[in-house]
Design an enzyme around this catalytic site. Structure first.
Site, PDB file in Angstrom:
ATOM      1  CD1 TRP A  60       0.048   4.601  29.560  1.00 50.33           C
ATOM      2  CD2 TRP A  60       0.484   3.085  29.635  1.00 50.33           C
ATOM      3  NE1 TRP A  60       0.985   5.161  30.525  1.00 50.33           N
ATOM      4  CE2 TRP A  60       1.258   3.576  30.961  1.00 50.33           C
ATOM      5  CE3 TRP A  60       1.516   1.760  29.469  1.00 50.33           C
ATOM      6  CZ2 TRP A  60       1.983   3.353  31.821  1.00 50.33           C
ATOM      7  CZ3 TRP A  60       2.001   1.056  31.201  1.00 50.33           C
ATOM      8  CH2 TRP A  60       2.429   1.868  31.589  1.00 50.33           C
TER       9      TRP A  60
HETATM   10  C1  LIG Z   1       6.097   3.011  33.763  1.00 53.07           C
HETATM   11  C2  LIG Z   1       6.266   2.222  35.546  1.00 53.07           C
HETATM   12  C3  LIG Z   1       7.539   2.107  34.986  1.00 53.07           C
HETATM   13  C4  LIG Z   1       8.107   0.966  36.454  1.00 53.07           C
HETATM   14  N1  LIG Z   1       9.361   0.655  36.237  1.00 53.07           N
HETATM   15  C5  LIG Z   1       9.422  -0.495  36.900  1.00 53.07           C
HETATM   16  C6  LIG Z   1      10.198  -1.072  36.980  1.00 53.07           C
HETATM   17  O1  LIG Z   1      11.933  -0.654  36.848  1.00 53.07           O
HETATM   18  N2  LIG Z   1      10.824  -1.771  37.843  1.00 53.07           N
HETATM   19  C7  LIG Z   1      10.250  -2.707  38.680  1.00 53.07           C
HETATM   20  O2  LIG Z   1       9.936  -3.749  39.267  1.00 53.07           O
HETATM   21  N3  LIG Z   1       8.989  -2.317  38.951  1.00 53.07           N
HETATM   22  C8  LIG Z   1       8.940  -0.871  37.639  1.00 53.07           C
HETATM   23  N4  LIG Z   1       7.062  -0.703  37.570  1.00 53.07           N
HETATM   24  C9  LIG Z   1       6.248  -1.333  38.914  1.00 53.07           C
HETATM   25  C10 LIG Z   1       5.550  -2.180  38.616  1.00 53.07           C
HETATM   26  O3  LIG Z   1       4.889  -2.265  37.816  1.00 53.07           O
HETATM   27  C11 LIG Z   1       4.415  -2.546  39.639  1.00 53.07           C
HETATM   28  O4  LIG Z   1       4.253  -2.307  41.376  1.00 53.07           O
HETATM   29  C12 LIG Z   1       3.930  -4.459  39.298  1.00 53.07           C
HETATM   30  O5  LIG Z   1       3.261  -4.279  38.391  1.00 53.07           O
HETATM   31  C13 LIG Z   1       1.907  -4.071  39.837  1.00 53.07           C
HETATM   32  O6  LIG Z   1       1.107  -5.201  40.426  1.00 53.07           O
HETATM   33  P1  LIG Z   1       0.052  -6.146  40.575  1.00 53.07           P
HETATM   34  O7  LIG Z   1      -0.241  -7.115  39.813  1.00 53.07           O
HETATM   35  O8  LIG Z   1      -0.279  -5.021  41.394  1.00 53.07           O
HETATM   36  O9  LIG Z   1      -0.572  -4.853  39.300  1.00 53.07           O
HETATM   37  P2  LIG Z   1      -0.429  -4.924  37.896  1.00 53.07           P
HETATM   38  O10 LIG Z   1       0.753  -5.599  37.373  1.00 53.07           O
HETATM   39  O11 LIG Z   1      -1.317  -4.188  37.118  1.00 53.07           O
HETATM   40  O12 LIG Z   1      -1.756  -5.964  37.163  1.00 53.07           O
HETATM   41  C14 LIG Z   1      -3.130  -5.625  37.637  1.00 53.07           C
HETATM   42  C15 LIG Z   1      -3.907  -6.768  36.714  1.00 53.07           C
HETATM   43  O13 LIG Z   1      -5.297  -6.552  37.195  1.00 53.07           O
HETATM   44  C16 LIG Z   1      -6.462  -6.151  35.057  1.00 53.07           C
HETATM   45  N5  LIG Z   1      -7.216  -5.711  36.190  1.00 53.07           N
HETATM   46  C17 LIG Z   1      -8.121  -4.413  36.879  1.00 53.07           C
HETATM   47  N6  LIG Z   1      -8.597  -5.196  37.068  1.00 53.07           N
HETATM   48  C18 LIG Z   1      -9.071  -5.671  36.612  1.00 53.07           C
HETATM   49  C19 LIG Z   1     -10.673  -6.153  37.301  1.00 53.07           C
HETATM   50  N7  LIG Z   1     -11.944  -5.710  37.379  1.00 53.07           N
HETATM   51  N8  LIG Z   1     -10.669  -7.464  36.668  1.00 53.07           N
HETATM   52  C20 LIG Z   1     -10.223  -8.081  36.236  1.00 53.07           C
HETATM   53  N9  LIG Z   1      -9.335  -8.045  35.985  1.00 53.07           N
HETATM   54  C21 LIG Z   1      -8.760  -6.465  36.401  1.00 53.07           C
HETATM   55  C22 LIG Z   1      -5.456  -5.653  35.195  1.00 53.07           C
HETATM   56  O14 LIG Z   1      -5.710  -5.386  33.652  1.00 53.07           O
HETATM   57  C23 LIG Z   1      -4.216  -6.311  35.400  1.00 53.07           C
HETATM   58  O15 LIG Z   1      -3.548  -7.393  34.197  1.00 53.07           O
HETATM   59  C24 LIG Z   1       6.650   0.307  36.996  1.00 53.07           C
HETATM   60  C25 LIG Z   1       5.143   0.529  37.198  1.00 53.07           C
HETATM   61  C26 LIG Z   1       5.459   1.666  35.460  1.00 53.07           C
HETATM   62  C27 LIG Z   1       3.585   1.797  35.757  1.00 53.07           C
HETATM   63  S1  SF4 Z   2      -2.128  -1.534  22.186  1.00 47.75           S
HETATM   64 FE1  SF4 Z   2      -2.412  -0.072  20.768  1.00 47.75          FE
HETATM   65  S2  SF4 Z   2      -3.922   0.918  21.123  1.00 47.75           S
HETATM   66 FE2  SF4 Z   2      -3.755  -0.132  23.462  1.00 47.75          FE
HETATM   67  S3  SF4 Z   2      -3.350   1.264  24.310  1.00 47.75           S
HETATM   68 FE3  SF4 Z   2      -0.859   0.018  23.920  1.00 47.75          FE
HETATM   69  S4  SF4 Z   2      -0.392   1.279  21.972  1.00 47.75           S
HETATM   70 FE4  SF4 Z   2      -2.177   2.426  22.710  1.00 47.75          FE
END
Ligand SMILES: Cc1cc2nc3c(=O)[nH]c(=O)nc-3n(C[C@H](O)[C@H](O)[C@H](O)COP(=O)(O)OP(=O)(O)OC[C@H]3O[C@@H](n4cnc5c(N)ncnc54)[C@H](O)[C@@H]3O)c2cc1C
Ligand code: SF4
Ligand code: SF4
Lengths: 160, 635
Positions: A43
């Site tokens: 990513w």
């Molecule tokens: C590019 C981008 C920009 C964004 N911009 C903003 C912003 O400006 N402001 C804002 O407030 N929000 C923003 N967001 C949204 C925000 O990031 C999400 O709403 C938030 O992180 C969701 O939280 P979550 O805990 O549901 O998921 P996540 O934070 O994604 O957490 C999921 C976790 O579960 C783990 N996991 C997944 N599958 C498994 C498995 N099978 N077993 C064990 N662990 C697992 C993952 O590794 C991860 O740690 C943005 C998101 C992105 C991608």
């Molecule tokens: S940690 Fe480094 S190799 Fe892994 S997804 Fe991020 S940029 Fe790519």
């Protein structure tokens, strides 16, 4: 943009392997140095780049849309609490540095150990309050909002 | 296969997936559960995992009640109009009334939040967003979680939930494997808070080849929150409500700060404003209550995000693409230029790399925008996820079954993307939901609801066999061929993912078909999905890393199937710009002003679909706007 590792800088310490959220930085068994095993699941989050103590990891823009010849380098300094970026354009016209804070407090000192906090009263469990509330909702003693306190009620009418 | 079985017993609260939701849950659980055993199982490293791994430049959900800015009900109205009515308002209100306290804590923990020097309030990007230097957002909240948990298992991919064998429909923990050692991990737990995140990469991405990982939501967002809950038989809601994002082309750089703070705007390839042109016809399709530019102008009521996408999609189809973001004006101000770049460096470095590589300097050239492939998630501007109980003091009966954020499986709670019907929670709201779920989980245990759980060894070994089957399939099939990845007995996870993405794209309304589908396409797609499901029994993994990819794929598959089922069920185009049902183009409020709820029978795999009532808890228009409208003679 996928990462790659400079052979001469990497010492195989594994910090990038430890941090990559996509599990794609691996140590090559013969060379004992790290490399990206699955560029199409990268990513370009730069987590590994920031973690490498030897600045051995760099990024080359994705082959499907990014021409060669640019660079975006980073140095994250936990002690100073800053992150520094240097961006160089392919045509050489732009080459600039940007700096931002990453924290305002020393690491590891400002987050409460909730195990040491006084236990909440049993009556608290039946309220809607979370730890620190209501004080932290408004940073004063205002109560938490409920529908009633906001002068609202459940509107009649279910729509099917 | 020689992998050890490691059993962690007597857990009170298992946090499965520690992104923003999971870290919030682990932190808060310690307060309400002083002597409880709190364990985290995370497939990556909690310090940089989940959607916030790179950092963020804005916190998108902050009321600012302390500064007299907004009240929670204002946010409910906003989320409701943005999602064209379809919001669980009890959950949205509950999140919004607590979210400020989470943000204030972040600041105390060291997260640099920018301030408006004139007012002393946080610097706003827009009405709901505040600007931060958030490169270390994730390490900071991870530290809070680590301070609270008894144990953190990094690199353990959770594959299944464990179910109680003494009482139907009650959770008993989870199982998974360690991505480094290969060991089998069993977590016996009284409750599980599922925070395993939303789904990228289920629709074919626009990027190809080496670039396939350059998606908007992180490529490691494998829909595991949904996969785990669906497989266990939890009811899901709003899974048809996928999101398509308008972003800077190729890099997916965020546009929020550009629009809202830098005050940039878009135009078509010929420098013309295009949006308003598409609105009259669109208004016929969605009705005046959802699109009334005049009223929006008068009340600052936003135009739903999907409808703005609709205008972009149509303008490009009319041959006047690409759409450009006009940055050349704002970027003449060096301060704004710096903010523009920082915005990428803080959360989408790839966009900065792309502009450097292609010599696009937004100071002298207006960059291109595009619409992304669809995503399925429950915390951004879309509301997929589990059907959860709301809080006692707000929820109507149909939305309340005792414990806040508990799914329809007893003892299983959700946070962040996992919870359905709560769009616009974003990072801060996800963290807040984790806190709410943790408090409720502690109460559930203290009420004795988790007593007498039984998990037999048979269940544990059945799951073990299932988990390692892809390695077995590979070992058995591999030697039949000379070399290479083409084998008549199996497919590898990448091949399976390519097939899933193509199917979703072509039959379920991906970018390749201009987000269009209909009942016929959906039923063909579902048939093909069933066969893919059979083939996924034969997915092969050559090593532990591929085993991770195999289980991510299976979770993505379960998520996708639910998306198909829901899209088929909702016979209308509720969100033009996110997807269209060609056979039911109009918004049909008479029949579909409802939430959709599904359940997949864990034994048979059969789906049942139902409609759930949609309650509006707050009035349509804010008091001050109403007064203004009246004064202007609109009402
Ligand atoms: C590019 C981008 C920009 C964004 N911009 C903003 C912003 O400006 N402001 C804002 O407030 N929000 C923003 N967001 C949204 C925000 O990031 C999400 O709403 C938030 O992180 C969701 O939280 P979550 O805990 O549901 O998921 P996540 O934070 O994604 O957490 C999921 C976790 O579960 C783990 N996991 C997944 N599958 C498994 C498995 N099978 N077993 C064990 N662990 C697992 C993952 O590794 C991860 O740690 C943005 C998101 C992105 C991608
Ligand atoms: S940690 Fe480094 S190799 Fe892994 S997804 Fe991020 S940029 Fe790519
Ligand atoms: S962190 Fe740097 S030095 Fe260490 S293994 Fe990775 S690339 Fe090599």
């Amino acid at each position: 943009m996928p990462t790659f590792v400079y052979m001469t800088r990497c010492d195989g310490c594994g910090q990038c392997v430890d941090i990559c959220p996509s599990d794609i930085m691996h140590i090559d068994k013969t060379l004992r140095r790290a490399y990206n095993i699955e560029p199409n699941m990268c990513w370009e989050c730069y987590s590994c780049v920031k973690a490498c103590p030897h600045h051995a990891i760099d990024v080359r823009g994705y082959a499907d849309f990014a021409p060669l010849g640019h660079s975006v380098r980073v140095h994250r300094d936990e002690e100073k609490g800053t992150i520094a970026w240097r961006i160089k354009f392919r045509n050489g016209k732009k080459d600039f540095d940007l700096l931002a804070p990453i924290t305002t407090k020393p690491w590891g000192t400002c987050i409460p150990q909730l195990a040491n906090e006084a236990a909440p009263a049993d009556s608290m469990r039946d309220t809607q309050l979370l730890y620190n509330e209501p004080k932290y909702v408004a940073m004063n003693d205002n109560a938490l909002m409920t529908l009633e306190s906001n002068g609202l009620e459940i509107k009649e009418g279910v729509y099917y | 296969m020689g992998y050890k079985t490691i059993i962690e017993d007597d857990i009170d609260i298992l946090v499965a997936g520690a992104g923003l939701g999971g870290t919030g849950a682990a932190f808060e659980a310690r307060y309400w559960g002083k002597n409880k055993k709190i364990v985290i199982a995370e497939k990556a490293n909690i310090d940089r995992s989940g959607a916030v791994a790179q950092g963020l430049y804005a916190i998108n959900c902050y009321m600012g009640t302390r500064f007299g800015e907004n009240n929670p009900e204002d946010h409910v109205r906003y989320a409701r109009i943005d999602l064209m009515g379809m919001v669980r308002e009890d959950l949205a209100f509950d999140m919004a009334r607590h979210v400020d306290s989470a943000v204030h804590q972040f600041e105390e923990w060291g997260l640099p939040i920018m301030r408006n020097e004139k007012t002393g309030a946080y610097l706003r990007e827009g009405r709901w967003q505040i600007m931060i230097h958030g490169e270390s957002y994730k390490p900071i909240v991870a530290e809070a979680a680590k301070n609270s948990a008894d144990k953190v298992f990094n690199r353990v991919c959770v594959t299944h939930l464990l179910m109680d064998e003494s009482k139907e429909n009650r959770v008993a923990g989870a199982v998974g494997f360690n991505v480094r050692t290969g060991n089998y991990h069993v977590f016996k737990s009284k409750t599980v808070i599922c925070g395993a995140g939303g789904a990228s990469n289920i629709f074919k991405p626009r990027s190809v080849g080496e670039g396939a990982g350059r998606v908007w939501y992180a490529p490691w967002s494998s829909g595991s929150a949904y996969g785990l809950m669906i497989e266990a038989g939890a009811k899901m809601t709003q899974m048809e409500n996928r999101i398509v994002l308008a972003r800077f082309k190729d890099g997916y750089g965020p546009v929020g700060a550009y629009f809202l703070h830098l005050k940039t705007y878009t135009q078509n390839a010929y420098g013309e404003e295009y949006e308003s042109k598409w609105f009259p016809a669109l208004q016929e399709m969605v009705g005046k209550e959802y699109l009334d530019p005049e009223a929006s102008h008068a009340t600052h009521r936003p135009i739903p995000t999907c409808l703005r996408n609709h205008a972009i999609i149509n303008e490009v189809n009319a041959g006047r693409g690409p759409i450009h973001m006009v940055t050349m004006e704002a970027f003449q101000d060096p301060h704004l230029e710096e903010i523009g770049w920082h915005n990428f460096l803080g959360m989408t470095v790839g966009q900065a790399v792309l502009w450097a590589a292609t010599d696009v300097d937004p100071k002298y050239e207006n960059p291109e925008l595009t619409t992304s492939e669809p995503y399925v998630m429950g915390s951004h501007a879309t509301g997929c996820g589990a059907w959860c109980s709301g809080p006692e003091d707000v929820s109507p009966d149909e939305y309340f079954w005792g414990y806040n954020r508990m799914t329809t499986i007893e003892g299983l709670f959700g946070a962040g993307d996992a919870v359905g019907g709560t769009p616009h929670a974003f990072s801060s709201g996800s963290f807040t939901e984790g806190r709410l779920a943790a408090k409720a989980a502690c109460k559930y245990i203290d009420d004795g609801k988790a007593n007498g759980i039984i998990v037999t060894d048979a269940q544990i070994s059945r799951r073990k066999e299932e988990i390692y089957k892809p390695l077995e399939t590979y070992t058995v099939g591999r030697n039949e061929i000379v070399a290479g990845s083409v084998n008549p007995n199996y497919i590898n996870p990448r091949q399976g993912l390519d097939r899933l993405q193509k199917l979703m794209d072509e039959y379920c309304g991906g970018f390749g078909v201009n987000y269009m589908t209909n009942d016929k396409l959906l039923s063909i797609g579902l048939k093909k999905m069933a066969i893919l499901g059979e083939d996924l029994e034969k997915v092969a993994a050559s090593d532990i890393h591929e085993l991770l990819r195999a289980w991510e794929l299976k979770h993505r598959f379960l998520t996708s199937e639910a998306v198909f089922q829901h899209t088929m069920f909702r016979k209308e185009t509720r969100w033009p710009g996110y997807y269209y049902r060609g056979d039911a183009m109009k918004v049909d409020d008479e029949n579909w002003h409802v939430l959709t709820v599904s359940r997949r029978d864990p034994k048979t795999g059969e789906y049942t679909m139902e409609k759930a009532p949609l309650y509006h808890l707050v009035g349509d228009i804010e008091d001050k706007d109403l007064a203004k409208l009246k004064a202007e003679g609109h009402h």
